[in-house]
Design a protein around this motif. Sequence first.
Motif, PDB file in Angstrom:
ATOM      1  N   ARG A 132       0.849  -1.185   0.000  1.00 47.43           N
ATOM      2  CA  ARG A 132       0.000   0.000   0.000  1.00 47.43           C
ATOM      3  C   ARG A 132       0.890   1.242   0.000  1.00 47.43           C
ATOM      4  O   ARG A 132       1.947   1.268   0.642  1.00 47.43           O
ATOM      5  CB  ARG A 132      -0.931   0.042   1.226  1.00 47.43           C
ATOM      6  CG  ARG A 132      -1.942  -1.102   1.311  1.00 47.43           C
ATOM      7  CD  ARG A 132      -2.989  -1.040   0.222  1.00 47.43           C
ATOM      8  NE  ARG A 132      -4.002  -2.090   0.378  1.00 47.43           N
ATOM      9  CZ  ARG A 132      -3.931  -3.301  -0.179  1.00 47.43           C
ATOM     10  NH1 ARG A 132      -2.878  -3.618  -0.926  1.00 47.43           N
ATOM     11  NH2 ARG A 132      -4.889  -4.177   0.010  1.00 47.43           N
ATOM     12  N   THR A 133       0.448   2.272  -0.689  1.00 46.33           N
ATOM     13  CA  THR A 133       1.168   3.538  -0.685  1.00 46.33           C
ATOM     14  C   THR A 133       0.849   4.322   0.576  1.00 46.33           C
ATOM     15  O   THR A 133      -0.119   4.035   1.290  1.00 46.33           O
ATOM     16  CB  THR A 133       0.788   4.388  -1.902  1.00 46.33           C
ATOM     17  OG1 THR A 133      -0.594   4.750  -1.795  1.00 46.33           O
ATOM     18  CG2 THR A 133       1.032   3.646  -3.203  1.00 46.33           C
ATOM     19  N   GLN A 134       1.620   5.347   0.820  1.00 41.49           N
ATOM     20  CA  GLN A 134       1.361   6.238   1.945  1.00 41.49           C
ATOM     21  C   GLN A 134      -0.012   6.896   1.808  1.00 41.49           C
ATOM     22  O   GLN A 134      -0.734   7.078   2.791  1.00 41.49           O
ATOM     23  CB  GLN A 134       2.464   7.297   2.003  1.00 41.49           C
ATOM     24  CG  GLN A 134       2.373   8.278   3.150  1.00 41.49           C
ATOM     25  CD  GLN A 134       3.548   9.240   3.142  1.00 41.49           C
ATOM     26  OE1 GLN A 134       4.493   9.095   2.370  1.00 41.49           O
ATOM     27  NE2 GLN A 134       3.512  10.235   4.011  1.00 41.49           N
ATOM     28  N   TRP A 135      -0.397   7.234   0.602  1.00 38.63           N
ATOM     29  CA  TRP A 135      -1.708   7.839   0.342  1.00 38.63           C
ATOM     30  C   TRP A 135      -2.826   6.880   0.746  1.00 38.63           C
ATOM     31  O   TRP A 135      -3.824   7.294   1.343  1.00 38.63           O
ATOM     32  CB  TRP A 135      -1.803   8.183  -1.147  1.00 38.63           C
ATOM     33  CG  TRP A 135      -3.042   8.884  -1.573  1.00 38.63           C
ATOM     34  CD1 TRP A 135      -3.276  10.221  -1.546  1.00 38.63           C
ATOM     35  CD2 TRP A 135      -4.222   8.283  -2.126  1.00 38.63           C
ATOM     36  NE1 TRP A 135      -4.529  10.498  -2.049  1.00 38.63           N
ATOM     37  CE2 TRP A 135      -5.126   9.321  -2.411  1.00 38.63           C
ATOM     38  CE3 TRP A 135      -4.598   6.967  -2.414  1.00 38.63           C
ATOM     39  CZ2 TRP A 135      -6.384   9.083  -2.965  1.00 38.63           C
ATOM     40  CZ3 TRP A 135      -5.843   6.728  -2.973  1.00 38.63           C
ATOM     41  CH2 TRP A 135      -6.727   7.780  -3.241  1.00 38.63           C
ATOM     42  N   GLU A 136      -2.642   5.600   0.475  1.00 38.71           N
ATOM     43  CA  GLU A 136      -3.666   4.619   0.833  1.00 38.71           C
ATOM     44  C   GLU A 136      -3.709   4.366   2.328  1.00 38.71           C
ATOM     45  O   GLU A 136      -4.793   4.307   2.923  1.00 38.71           O
ATOM     46  CB  GLU A 136      -3.404   3.305   0.083  1.00 38.71           C
ATOM     47  CG  GLU A 136      -3.624   3.391  -1.418  1.00 38.71           C
ATOM     48  CD  GLU A 136      -3.284   2.089  -2.103  1.00 38.71           C
ATOM     49  OE1 GLU A 136      -4.227   1.342  -2.474  1.00 38.71           O
ATOM     50  OE2 GLU A 136      -2.083   1.798  -2.276  1.00 38.71           O
ATOM     51  N   THR A 137      -2.549   4.220   2.950  1.00 42.59           N
ATOM     52  CA  THR A 137      -2.546   3.876   4.378  1.00 42.59           C
ATOM     53  C   THR A 137      -3.061   5.025   5.235  1.00 42.59           C
ATOM     54  O   THR A 137      -3.579   4.794   6.335  1.00 42.59           O
ATOM     55  CB  THR A 137      -1.131   3.481   4.843  1.00 42.59           C
ATOM     56  OG1 THR A 137      -0.233   4.555   4.577  1.00 42.59           O
ATOM     57  CG2 THR A 137      -0.658   2.224   4.125  1.00 42.59           C
TER      58      THR A 137
END
Length: 686
Positions: A132-137
């Motif tokens: 997961r990307t930082q944007w998703e997490t």
Amino acid sequence: MTSTSAFAAPLPAFAAAEPNQVTDLTVSQADGFATVAWTPVPGAADYQIERTAVDAANAPTGTPTVVGVWRPNRQINNETPTFADAGFNPGTRFQWRVRARIGTAEQPYSSPVFDTTKAPWGDPAVAGQNLRTQWETTQAAQYTSDANEYAYTAAVDQLSERVRVVEIGRTVQNRPINMLVIGYPTPPATPAAVAATSPLAVNCNVHGNEPGDREACLIMARQLAFSNDARTLGLLKNTTVLIVPTINGDGRAANTRGNTTGQDLNRDYSLIRQPETAAYVRMLRDYRPVAGYDGHEYGNNQAGDLPMLPPRHQNVAQQIFDESLDMIENHMYVEGAKDGWWACPYGCANGSGVGLSEETILRNTLGLKNTVNSLLELRSSGGATRPDEGNTANNRRRKTFSALWTFNQFMDYHHNQLSDIKKARGEAIEFQAGNNGRIVFRGSRVVPLHPAPHPGEAGPREDLPTPDMILDNAPCAYKLTEAQYNGARTDGPNDVGATVAERIAAHGWKVVKVADGYVVPLAQPERGLIPLLLDEQGEEEWVSGERVYPTLTGRHNGPLTISGFACLSGATVNGPVNLRPGATLVATNTTISGPVNAANAAGVFFGDSSVRGPLQVANTNGPVTVIGTNVSGPVNLVNNTNGAAPYFAGNSVSGPLNCAGNSTAPTNLEVRNVVNGPRAGQCSTL
């Protein structure tokens, strides 16, 4: 990519629909959005889409909120209204209702529909899929940092055999510019091998303060790397996907439009004054994508969800413009109407003077490089049609998932229409190499509304060329002095710029060294771009090169011996043609009735011509280009040692084709030759 629809429970037999009540409401789930559809109400001016958070028992847990407004200009067909509801956190459960408004009078809501939205793609229990990307997490509270991007893409590379991450360059501040090369079961090993698969490219973040597309690209990379559905595997078995998440890493880190020097990189793709744009242009030269998308965000809050635009510069070959417009109008608009996204021409709905003809813009640069492509703009604010986007996370999610939808549709179009894309590209390369038609220095093709007045009430302005921007009598070539070609430049970072020679090499143009300078013929695949940078009439030229006009037109009877530089245009030679050592021949729209023999020449260029006899090019110390030419006899390309691959593309040969001893094997630029005879040596696959 859409899940099973959730339907409203049927009304009891005794409960008839109220007058003007919306009926037949359905909701279908997809990646990051839900398609809401219903039966139209006669006389409705628009519709309001309401969403309410609910628990597993469908009891409300939040306040009912109007999250969308459907208006007739959203889509090309109004008989089946749809709305792509986005902005929610994926994986949550909601109730949806829709009501019509007649004039400004609100009508009864439909019966409710309940459903759970799709969770973010990837099984949390499966390695790779669980990335997961930082944007998703952070649920869109933070954008993905550069460090997180590098770690994420490195993990995708490590865990998937389909992915290879390559560094195509560095930013001014020395950040890597990475590209994901994705194919099945593994990506081709070299740029030339990738080019042979007719790849497609997505440029995700040129303006650092427009990061929505970048987040979509990172999610898409994970899907392509680890999905095992038939669609993904079928796509990757037949092409290679190139994703550049962040060309402007310095601007993204600083959240600025330009790079660290303040340069708007989307005004530099032809000029390549900056290392970031130079890296991308070299990638285009080496990997030769046949189609591309370029991601941006747009501040007009009245515009569509997804404004798009083809390459409009009038030097772009008609075939590339037509195929790009077909992708937008006959695929994106159609599929957008099905799924509820408002795709429209850039400039729609009170748009300003945008989408013009500057060749410096990637959309136009790609078109001038014979690449079918489109600009993508994500409307950066919710506006009247998405009234719930005062919530920053909701706004960010809508933008990113609308971009993800677009890029997936782009891949589907490429997969389904690849033969048409390749045909358009091949015809465009042949047209350009023939040095055909006038030169327009600035001026756009018209993009009429399709179909009027939908999907927007306005489009990009005409931006037609003024008389001073037109050169009807195109030269054969441009001649540059030593100082113009190799002289120092001050238009780059820290007042140091690449030389014109280095920039020409980055674009991949062929250059002939002559006694008193350098000659750049127009009989090349990127003929439409060359004059814009080398002619004094150009709006943003590098240098004011000397126009070199044809030395022979009309009829010549008998043998023709060439020494020095000769340019044949619209000529007919009734006899053999021989090049003396060090000579250069450029022939476009020319017929030669006799053999052509070039030995130890400085350069040989044929475009849109005919040779009625054998063609022999041997021991040339400069470029060799034969494109769109009919040869009635054998062709031999041997021992040409200038170090660049000879071009042999789109030709028809009535005889054998033999290539041997060339320092770099000839290439057909993925444009098929028709050869009625054996193909041997380095040309055995051309």
